[in-house]
Design a protein around this motif. Structure first.
Motif, PDB file in Angstrom:
ATOM      1  N   HIS A 103      37.149  41.007  38.757  1.00 26.16           N
ATOM      2  CA  HIS A 103      38.438  41.676  38.954  1.00 26.16           C
ATOM      3  C   HIS A 103      38.700  41.923  40.441  1.00 26.16           C
ATOM      4  O   HIS A 103      38.377  41.063  41.243  1.00 26.16           O
ATOM      5  N   CYS A 104      39.300  43.028  40.801  1.00 25.12           N
ATOM      6  CA  CYS A 104      39.775  43.157  42.183  1.00 25.12           C
ATOM      7  C   CYS A 104      38.921  44.146  42.971  1.00 25.12           C
ATOM      8  O   CYS A 104      39.329  45.290  43.216  1.00 25.12           O
ATOM      9  N   ALA A 121      44.352  46.642  37.844  1.00 25.26           N
ATOM     10  CA  ALA A 121      45.535  45.873  37.460  1.00 25.26           C
ATOM     11  C   ALA A 121      46.680  46.850  37.243  1.00 25.26           C
ATOM     12  O   ALA A 121      46.599  47.729  36.390  1.00 25.26           O
ATOM     13  N   ASP A 172      48.298  42.913  40.837  1.00 24.59           N
ATOM     14  CA  ASP A 172      47.303  43.250  41.849  1.00 24.59           C
ATOM     15  C   ASP A 172      47.011  42.015  42.701  1.00 24.59           C
ATOM     16  O   ASP A 172      47.305  40.893  42.297  1.00 24.59           O
ATOM     17  N   CYS A 184      44.552  39.993  43.477  1.00 22.80           N
ATOM     18  CA  CYS A 184      43.311  39.250  43.274  1.00 22.80           C
ATOM     19  C   CYS A 184      43.444  38.305  42.085  1.00 22.80           C
ATOM     20  O   CYS A 184      44.123  38.611  41.108  1.00 22.80           O
ATOM     21  N   ALA A 243      41.507  36.729  38.856  1.00 19.69           N
ATOM     22  CA  ALA A 243      40.475  37.291  37.998  1.00 19.69           C
ATOM     23  C   ALA A 243      40.607  36.694  36.606  1.00 19.69           C
ATOM     24  O   ALA A 243      41.582  36.011  36.288  1.00 19.69           O
ATOM     25  N   GLU A 287      41.176  38.067  33.183  1.00 14.65           N
ATOM     26  CA  GLU A 287      41.607  39.311  32.566  1.00 14.65           C
ATOM     27  C   GLU A 287      42.663  39.022  31.508  1.00 14.65           C
ATOM     28  O   GLU A 287      43.235  37.931  31.456  1.00 14.65           O
ATOM     29  N   HIS A 310      44.397  46.782  29.178  1.00 18.22           N
ATOM     30  CA  HIS A 310      44.016  45.653  30.015  1.00 18.22           C
ATOM     31  C   HIS A 310      42.510  45.421  29.881  1.00 18.22           C
ATOM     32  O   HIS A 310      41.712  46.347  30.078  1.00 18.22           O
ATOM     33  N   TYR A 329      38.906  43.384  30.829  1.00 19.56           N
ATOM     34  CA  TYR A 329      38.206  42.648  31.875  1.00 19.56           C
ATOM     35  C   TYR A 329      37.362  41.554  31.220  1.00 19.56           C
ATOM     36  O   TYR A 329      36.211  41.768  30.831  1.00 19.56           O
ATOM     37  N   ASP A 340      35.948  39.025  32.519  1.00 21.69           N
ATOM     38  CA  ASP A 340      34.775  38.643  33.297  1.00 21.69           C
ATOM     39  C   ASP A 340      33.596  39.589  33.057  1.00 21.69           C
ATOM     40  O   ASP A 340      32.449  39.231  33.314  1.00 21.69           O
ATOM     41  N   LYS A 378      30.603  45.630  38.508  1.00 19.66           N
ATOM     42  CA  LYS A 378      31.241  46.614  37.670  1.00 19.66           C
ATOM     43  C   LYS A 378      31.415  47.930  38.416  1.00 19.66           C
ATOM     44  O   LYS A 378      30.714  48.213  39.393  1.00 19.66           O
TER      45      LYS A 378
END
Length: 319
Positions: A26-27, A36, A42, A44, A46, A48, A291, A293, A295, A316
């Motif tokens: 993520h970012c 996000a 956002d 980045c 990713a 998501e 939302h 994640y 990843d 994380k």
């Protein structure tokens, strides 16, 4: 340059750029996590998924109609720095007389390239092209269009963690934003007999990260729930700038104060939707989002880039 060349030219330019910074799940930019955001994107790439994002609001009509927008979006990294997002929105508009108009809006895809991540200054820069594909929505209901919209967009994010310790209480603040120029693939809508304007589409967020406050500034021994919160104010605007013959050049937009709760595998956001003027809407609406994640949920499969995946574990949040 012809409009048909805008998208391939922009994509070729982004792919040709080289990145010299580390990429995390993520970012993350250094110690900074940029969530996000709900109204803007956002800065980045990713892996998501937002499902669902739900908004209730009232239209600017007199008397106003009520509108529900239910959308989903999935974002996938093709490489560590190049990503693709696909999103769709279902809309229902109920008029005061009970008449209901419902259907899908045009399919949206976004191509993005990570230009920069500077951990020491908590700075992220991203370039992208958003395409709303014409004739993919409910054109017979007025929710889709017969033409496409191409929006080259620049995104940024900056945390204030590099400020001196004398300003420690300011360091959890961060700002993000985006600026895009929306170009329709047709100048005139013959079904509505109106010109289709080119528009500046832009927005920003101001956020205060309580996870950052705890991990990087001071642990106030708050209840664990509060250490997951990021209070936020978003703003997004649209301003016609060309081909708007016969229509006013009125800026429309919304202010969205709210809060995001972030966890290890997902986040939940809730914001008010406040029109900036009568042309933007009527009354105060509400916007909510779940939302995920990907990843972190699927770190060894769909949470990895399609090409150039590394064996490194995703980063994380710690609370």
């Amino acid at each position: 340059m012809s409009r048909s060349m805008v998208l391939p030219f922009a994509l070729a330019s982004f792919i040709a750029l080289a990145s010299t910074t580390d990429v995390f799940a993520h970012c993350f930019v250094g110690a900074r996590f940029l969530p996000a955001t709900l109204a803007i994107d956002d800065p980045c790439v990713a892996d998501e998924m937002s499902l669902p994002t739900v908004m209730w609001s009232k239209t600017p009509d007199m008397p106003p109609a009520t509108e529900w927008d239910i959308s989903g979006e999935i974002s996938k990294r093709i490489t560590e720095n190049f990503g693709l997002s696909i999103g769709e929105t279902w809309t229902q508009i109920r008029q005061p007389d009970g008449t209901v108009n419902a259907g899908f809006q045009d399919l949206e895809t976004t191509f993005q390239y990570q230009l920069l991540k500077d951990p020491s200054h908590e700075l992220a820069l991203l370039a992208g092209v958003i395409v709303d594909w014409g004739n993919t929505g409910a054109t017979n209901s007025g929710l889709g269009t017969s033409y496409s919209l191409v929006t080259p967009t620049f995104y940024f994010g900056k945390g204030l963690g590099d400020l001196p310790d004398t300003l420690s209480w300011v360091r959890p603040f961060a700002v993000t934003g985006q600026v895009g120029y929306q170009i329709p693939t047709s100048n005139f809508d013959f079904t509505q007999s109106v010109f289709i304007p080119q528009q500046l589409v832009y927005g920003a967020s101001l956020q205060y990260s309580l996870p950052y406050l705890k991990s990087e500034v001071i642990d106030l021994q708050l209840p664990d729930f509060f250490n997951h919160l990021i209070p936020i104010v978003e703003a997004n605007f649209t301003t016609p700038v060309a081909n708007n013959f016969g229509n006013p050049y009125t800026t429309t937009g919304f202010l969205n104060p709210g809060v995001i709760w972030v966890g290890s595998y997902f986040q939940v956001g809730l914001e008010a939707v406040i029109p900036i003027n009568r042309e933007s809407g009527s009354g105060v609406g509400v916007l909510g989002q779940l939302h995920l994640y990907l990843d972190d949920i699927f770190p060894t499969t769909i949470g990895q880039p399609l090409f150039g995946a590394t064996a490194a574990a995703p980063r994380k949040l710690t609370f």
